[in-house]
Write an enzyme that holds these catalytic residues in place. Sequence first.
Site, PDB file in Angstrom:
ATOM      1  N   SER A   4       0.856  -1.186   0.000  1.00 33.99           N
ATOM      2  CA  SER A   4       0.000   0.000   0.000  1.00 33.99           C
ATOM      3  C   SER A   4       0.887   1.230   0.000  1.00 33.99           C
ATOM      4  O   SER A   4       2.021   1.197   0.502  1.00 33.99           O
ATOM      5  CB  SER A   4      -0.897   0.020   1.243  1.00 33.99           C
ATOM      6  OG  SER A   4      -1.531   1.278   1.399  1.00 33.99           O
ATOM      7  N   TYR A  22      -1.527  -0.710  10.264  1.00 32.51           N
ATOM      8  CA  TYR A  22      -1.640  -0.852   8.815  1.00 32.51           C
ATOM      9  C   TYR A  22      -0.372  -0.371   8.122  1.00 32.51           C
ATOM     10  O   TYR A  22       0.180  -1.074   7.265  1.00 32.51           O
ATOM     11  CB  TYR A  22      -2.848  -0.070   8.307  1.00 32.51           C
ATOM     12  CG  TYR A  22      -3.139  -0.323   6.847  1.00 32.51           C
ATOM     13  CD1 TYR A  22      -3.620  -1.566   6.419  1.00 32.51           C
ATOM     14  CD2 TYR A  22      -2.929   0.662   5.888  1.00 32.51           C
ATOM     15  CE1 TYR A  22      -3.877  -1.811   5.084  1.00 32.51           C
ATOM     16  CE2 TYR A  22      -3.197   0.427   4.541  1.00 32.51           C
ATOM     17  CZ  TYR A  22      -3.659  -0.814   4.143  1.00 32.51           C
ATOM     18  OH  TYR A  22      -3.913  -1.070   2.815  1.00 32.51           O
TER      19      TYR A  22
END
Length: 264
Positions: A142, A155
């Site tokens: 990501s 995350y």
Amino acid sequence: MSGVTPLVFITGASSGIGQALARQWRGQGWRVALVARRGEVLRQWVLAQGWTTEQAQVYEADVRDTAQLLAAAQACIDRQGLPDVVVANAGISIGVDLSLAEDLPVLRDLYETNVLAVAATFQPFITPMVLRGSGVLVGVASVAAARGLPGHAGYCGSKAAVVAMCETLRGELQGKGVQVLTLTPGYVATPLTAENDYPMPFLMQPEAFAAKAVRAIEARRRFVVIPWPMGVVYRLLKAMPVALFDRVVGAQQHRKKRRRPAAQ
């Protein structure tokens, strides 16, 4: 593998990017091996696509359960053969507050799903691919891997680990015929982003993302950010001096999404 229809193995295939990648590869005539925790949901979706068992197989596994994931990989090899491409796509995004003891299990879930499951997805295929002399391993990271963002310690940290893991594996497999690609999405309209309460620049639909991702995989790119403007953002974040970055992100206090079931 000569004369055999190519095969892709995709985790996290019951929604979002995973389903879009499956459709993209099937549209190019590939066979697909699809892994998800919600096996029945995925089987119904495959039926709705009109795909035959020769074209698509579903393997039910919670990627946090290494034994289940390894069994799914072996079942794929036994039923469909050794994949040409393996995509470790399953992931979750949950806010974490490191000052709260109750968030430590959330952090564990994030790393088990986003990091350890990537390793467990790749592991069964590495040696067979090396022996065959070909194959592609794709880790889905990501743009959040670039730097740590307030409220997203789990995350950002887990996706940064995916980037480092793929980079390490790429070096280890150099010259052995197996390619390793780090696929780095920006914002894609999936269940993972549906609850975000902040602006999402350059938001893409899953189908548009999948088309670009498959082209990048076919081109054997080592590291790719999609869409390209988010690649610029990624490089700027990486290059930003620590003091400046701290001032910029200090004003960004995103509300944290609380625990919810893993999106796989």
